[in-house]
Structures are given as C-alpha cells and as structure tokens.
Design a protein around this motif. Sequence first.
Motif, PDB file in Angstrom:
ATOM      1  N   GLU A   1       0.830  -1.213   0.000  1.00 56.08           N
ATOM      2  CA  GLU A   1       0.000   0.000   0.000  1.00 56.08           C
ATOM      3  C   GLU A   1       0.865   1.263   0.000  1.00 56.08           C
ATOM      4  O   GLU A   1       0.563   2.234  -0.699  1.00 56.08           O
TER       5      GLU A   1
ATOM      6  N   LYS B   1       2.238   1.814  -3.438  1.00 57.15           N
ATOM      7  CA  LYS B   1       1.227   2.381  -4.333  1.00 57.15           C
ATOM      8  C   LYS B   1       1.087   3.888  -4.128  1.00 57.15           C
ATOM      9  O   LYS B   1       0.983   4.648  -5.090  1.00 57.15           O
ATOM     10  N   ILE B   2       1.080   4.326  -2.879  1.00 59.68           N
ATOM     11  CA  ILE B   2       0.957   5.754  -2.584  1.00 59.68           C
ATOM     12  C   ILE B   2       2.154   6.508  -3.155  1.00 59.68           C
ATOM     13  O   ILE B   2       1.995   7.513  -3.849  1.00 59.68           O
TER      14      ILE B   2
ATOM     15  N   ALA C   1       4.166   5.626  -5.502  1.00 57.05           N
ATOM     16  CA  ALA C   1       4.246   5.514  -6.957  1.00 57.05           C
ATOM     17  C   ALA C   1       3.275   6.453  -7.664  1.00 57.05           C
ATOM     18  O   ALA C   1       3.509   6.852  -8.795  1.00 57.05           O
ATOM     19  N   THR C   2       2.181   6.815  -6.990  1.00 59.36           N
ATOM     20  CA  THR C   2       1.160   7.637  -7.650  1.00 59.36           C
ATOM     21  C   THR C   2       1.172   9.095  -7.220  1.00 59.36           C
ATOM     22  O   THR C   2       0.482   9.916  -7.817  1.00 59.36           O
ATOM     23  N   ARG C   3       1.930   9.424  -6.199  1.00 61.61           N
ATOM     24  CA  ARG C   3       1.981  10.806  -5.700  1.00 61.61           C
ATOM     25  C   ARG C   3       3.329  11.433  -6.046  1.00 61.61           C
ATOM     26  O   ARG C   3       4.263  10.742  -6.424  1.00 61.61           O
ATOM     27  N   GLU C   4       3.432  12.733  -5.878  1.00 61.11           N
ATOM     28  CA  GLU C   4       4.662  13.438  -6.240  1.00 61.11           C
ATOM     29  C   GLU C   4       5.568  13.696  -5.045  1.00 61.11           C
ATOM     30  O   GLU C   4       6.163  14.758  -4.913  1.00 61.11           O
TER      31      GLU C   4
ATOM     32  N   HIS D   1       8.375  11.533  -2.022  1.00 66.78           N
ATOM     33  CA  HIS D   1       9.225  10.356  -1.883  1.00 66.78           C
ATOM     34  C   HIS D   1       9.385   9.900  -0.438  1.00 66.78           C
ATOM     35  O   HIS D   1      10.262   9.088  -0.153  1.00 66.78           O
TER      36      HIS D   1
ATOM     37  N   THR E   1      11.169   6.180  -0.500  1.00 67.80           N
ATOM     38  CA  THR E   1      11.337   5.336  -1.685  1.00 67.80           C
ATOM     39  C   THR E   1      12.621   4.523  -1.572  1.00 67.80           C
ATOM     40  O   THR E   1      12.676   3.375  -2.033  1.00 67.80           O
TER      41      THR E   1
END
Length: 139
Positions: free
Chosen positions: A101, A104-105, A107-110, A112, A128
């Motif tokens: 989860e 996913k957050i 990977a989809t938000r701007e 790190h 990350t």
Amino acid sequence: MRQRTPVSTIMSKHLIALNRSDDLECAEMLFKRHKIRHIPVVSGEVIVGILSYTDLLRISFADAVDESESEVDTLIYNMFTIDQVMAKNVVTVNSQTSIKEVAKILATREFHALPVVDDGILVGMVTTTDLINYLIDQY
C-alpha cells in the motif's frame, strides 16, 4: 514476498525532526549532517508538516548572487520560516499499513517520503529508498 508485510518492518524509527520555530539554516545542517532528504516538522510528537531538501533548493538563489554560497543561503533562509516552506497537507500511513500500500501511494503521488503515524503520534518515516532496499533484500 509476503503480501501484508507492515511498513513498520522497513521504516526509519530513529527520526530527525524540526519544530516550526527552528530556522532553515538548522534544517540545511540536519539534511547535510544526517544525509537525509526529508524531515518531519513536529509540534511535540504530532506531525504538522514535512520539509524536503528540494524545498530548500527551490528558495535558494545562490548561483544568481556574487557572494559566498553560505552567506547567500543565510540571507535567503532568513527571509522564510519553516512554516512558509514546509508541506502542510501531509499524507501519512500507520505502522500496520502494508508495504504494498505504501508503494502504491509513493508511486502515484509526487513525493518520496511518508510519515508513519500511530494514534496521532509520529513513529517513523518510510521513503522510496526504504522500498528499494526492501526489494533488493527480497531477491
């Protein structure tokens, strides 16, 4: 790879944090000394924002002025407060959120880094880099 491994297994638990009253010079020193790129801003143990090293770079005009870099940084940093520069609408997860989860957050938000908050109290940070190291360990 386990599907429900909690983020608490990979998050950083030994946190470096700032208070709203700290200055940006202090923040830069912490970024450099600890070789980190994100610092939570807290009021007590409650997160109120997050400051990234990129946030500091955005306000620095060192290349545009004919002075030493440290003098320029000090001048610029004195023009702003941490409260003005930090991100305030911070997305958080709790320590039982799965690594999947969290991935996913991120990977989809701007951003790190995600603060990990349990019962309103900051308990860790996951980045990350933590995710990449986790993946490396799996293979």
